[in-house]
Design a protein around this motif. Structure first.
Motif, short mmCIF file in Angstrom:
data_model
loop_
_atom_site.label_atom_id
_atom_site.label_comp_id
_atom_site.label_asym_id
_atom_site.label_seq_id
_atom_site.Cartn_x
_atom_site.Cartn_y
_atom_site.Cartn_z
N TYR A 278 0.84 -1.20 0.00
CA TYR A 278 0.00 0.00 0.00
C TYR A 278 0.86 1.24 0.00
N GLU A 279 0.22 2.34 -0.37
CA GLU A 279 0.89 3.64 -0.41
C GLU A 279 0.20 4.57 0.57
N ALA A 280 0.99 5.23 1.40
CA ALA A 280 0.46 6.21 2.35
C ALA A 280 1.51 7.29 2.56
N GLY A 281 1.10 8.54 2.44
CA GLY A 281 2.03 9.65 2.62
C GLY A 281 3.17 9.64 1.63
N VAL B 282 6.89 -7.32 -0.79
CA VAL B 282 6.20 -8.61 -0.93
C VAL B 282 6.99 -9.52 -1.88
N LEU B 283 7.64 -8.94 -2.88
CA LEU B 283 8.48 -9.75 -3.76
C LEU B 283 9.63 -10.38 -2.97
N ASP B 284 10.20 -9.63 -2.02
CA ASP B 284 11.23 -10.22 -1.13
C ASP B 284 10.67 -11.42 -0.38
N LEU B 285 9.46 -11.28 0.13
CA LEU B 285 8.84 -12.37 0.87
C LEU B 285 8.64 -13.60 -0.01
N VAL B 286 8.18 -13.37 -1.23
CA VAL B 286 7.95 -14.48 -2.15
C VAL B 286 9.27 -15.20 -2.43
N ARG B 287 10.30 -14.43 -2.71
CA ARG B 287 11.60 -15.03 -3.03
C ARG B 287 12.23 -15.71 -1.82
N PRO C 215 -0.66 -2.93 -6.53
CA PRO C 215 -0.53 -4.35 -6.82
C PRO C 215 0.30 -5.01 -5.73
N PRO C 216 -0.03 -6.22 -5.32
CA PRO C 216 0.66 -6.82 -4.17
C PRO C 216 2.17 -6.91 -4.34
N LEU C 217 2.63 -7.12 -5.58
CA LEU C 217 4.07 -7.23 -5.82
C LEU C 217 4.40 -6.68 -7.19
N GLU C 218 5.69 -6.44 -7.44
CA GLU C 218 6.16 -5.98 -8.74
C GLU C 218 6.89 -7.13 -9.44
N THR D 224 -5.25 -5.07 -13.61
CA THR D 224 -5.45 -4.95 -12.16
C THR D 224 -5.04 -6.24 -11.48
N LEU D 225 -4.29 -6.09 -10.38
CA LEU D 225 -3.87 -7.25 -9.59
C LEU D 225 -4.09 -6.91 -8.13
N GLY D 226 -4.84 -7.76 -7.42
CA GLY D 226 -5.08 -7.46 -6.02
C GLY D 226 -6.25 -8.28 -5.46
N PRO D 227 -6.86 -7.85 -4.37
CA PRO D 227 -6.41 -6.69 -3.59
C PRO D 227 -5.15 -6.99 -2.79
N TRP D 228 -4.88 -8.31 -2.64
CA TRP D 228 -3.69 -8.77 -1.93
C TRP D 228 -3.32 -10.14 -2.44
N LEU D 229 -2.27 -10.69 -1.88
CA LEU D 229 -1.78 -12.01 -2.26
C LEU D 229 -2.15 -12.99 -1.16
#
Length: 313
Positions: A6-9, A30-35, A63-66, A187-192
Motif C-alpha cells: 500500500y501507499e500512504a504519505g 512482498v516480492l522479497d517475501l515471495v523469493r 498491486p501486491p508485488l512488482e 489490475t492485480l489485487g487486492p492482496w496475495l
C-alpha cells in the motif's frame, strides 16, 4: 495469510492483512517475501500481526508485488468458444487449444491497484474487462512436472486483464499478439493470498472450486467457478517452465473465466455488442471467493494522434 502493498504519505509499504487492517512489514517488499519462501514469509507476517494496523480504506492499495514477468493463459474453454467468434471471426474452439495451455506475455509495468482508475486505451472504442485469478510462483524452477509445480505456488490474487478489443482484432489479423490491445492496464489485487490458505479447498487434481463474479455499475455480468479451468494452476506453471525457467515472483493469469467473464464472450455468443463496451464512468467490480474484491472506475484516456501507417514497398 494475506500480503499486500500500500501507499500512504507518498511511501510504499509491504503489509500483512488482518481483520483489523494492514500491518506494515518494515524493510521488505512482498516480492522479497515471495523469493524468501512461504515458511519464512509466514513467520515474518505472524510477527507483524502483533503491531499496529492501518485501516484498508485509508490508504491506496497497490498491486501486491512488482513481478519481472507476467504470463496470461487462456484456460477456460467456454471463454475461448465465445471470444473466437467475437475477436477472431471464427467459430468453435480451435482443436489446438486442447493440446497445451496457451499463453502470452503481458506488460508487468502496466499493473494497477485494486481501486485505481483505469483509462481507456488511446484509440479504443471497444474496451472490455476480463475476470481472472493469478497465481504467483514461489520458487525458481525449470522443466517442472505438474506435481513439482504444485509445490512452487506461493499464492493467488484477483486479476482483471483489461482489453481493447478493437486494437486486439487488428493485431491478431497479423497473426501476432495480442499486444497493444492488452498492455494498457492489468489490475492485480487486492492482496496475495498464500497457497496454504486455499489448499484445503482444492480437489485431488489441484482445481479450486472458488466462485468468481463480475459486475458493471452494480449489475452482475458474469459468474463462474475457477475449477472450470481446463488445466489446474500447477499445469500452467509446468508448461511455462517447459524447456526454460520460471522465477519466484512470476505472475501467471488463469485466463478469463466463462459465463460472462468478459464482454467479448457475450458479444460473440449474441452477435451484437450487448452489453455495451465500457465507457468512462463505468465501475467494474470483481470478487473471487476466498481471495477478495477489486473495484476499478474507467476514466477518459489520452487523446493521441493516429498511428502512422507503414511505408509500402
Amino acid at each position: 495469510m494475506r500480503f499486500a502493498t500500500y501507499e500512504a504519505g507518498g511511501e510504499r509499504h509491504a503489509a500483512v492483512v488482518s481483520a483489523a487492517g494492514l500491518h506494515a512489514l518494515p524493510g521488505v517488499t512482498v516480492l522479497d517475501l515471495v523469493r524468501g519462501g512461504l515458511p519464512a514469509a509466514r513467520e515474518i507476517g505472524a510477527a507483524a500481526l502483533g503491531g499496529p494496523a492501518v485501516p484498508v480504506g485509508s490508504v491506496r492499495l497497490l498491486p501486491p508485488l512488482e513481478p519481472v514477468a507476467v504470463r496470461d493463459f487462456v484456460a477456460f474453454e467456454e471463454h475461448v468458444e465465445g471470444v473466437v467468434r467475437s475477436v477472431a471471426g471464427g467459430a468453435g474452439v480451435p482443436p489446438e487449444w486442447y493440446e497445451a495451455p496457451a499463453f502470452y506475455f503481458t506488460n508487468p509495468y502496466a499493473l494497477v491497484g485494486a481501486h485505481d482508475d483505469v483509462p481507456v486505451p488511446p484509440g479504443s472504442k471497444l474496451f472490455d474487462f476480463e475476470l481472472e485469478v493469478a497465481v504467483v510462483v514461489g520458487r525458481d524452477g525449470a522443466s517442472l512436472t505438474p506435481e513439482q509445480a504444485r509445490e512452487h505456488i506461493f499464492g493467488y490474487a484477483v486479476m482483471n486483464d483489461w482489453s481493447a478489443r478493437d486494437l486486439q482484432r487488428r493485431e491478431m489479423r497479423v497473426q501476432l499478439g495480442p499486444a497493444k490491445g492488452k498492455d494498457s492496464a492489468t489490475t492485480l489485487g487486492p492482496w496475495l493470498v498464500t497457497a496454504d490458505e486455499l489448499a484445503p479447498r482444492a480437489d485431488p487434481d489441484g482445481h479450486l472450486p472458488l466462485e468468481m463474479r463480475v459486475s458493471v455499475n452494480g449489475t452482475e455480468i458474469g459468474r463462474d467457478l475457477l475449477s472450470h479451468m481446463g488445466w489446474p494452476f500447477q499445469d500452467l506453471i509446468a508448461y511455462a517452465s517447459r524447456g526454460t525457467t520460471v522465477r519466484a515472483g512470476d505472475v501467471l493469469g488463469s485466463g478469463t473465466c466463462g459465463n460472462g467473464g468478459c464482454l467479448a464472450e457475450l458479444w460473440g455468443r449474441r452477435g451484437a455488442t450487448e452489453p455495451p463496451p465500457l465507457r468512462p464512468g463505468d465501475v467494474v467490480e470483481m470478487t473471487v471467493e476466498g481471495i477478495g474484491t477489486i473495484r476499478n472506475r474507467v476514466v477518459e484516456g489520452l487523446d493521441l494522434p493516429p498511428v502512422r501507417p507503414a511505408r509500402r514497398r
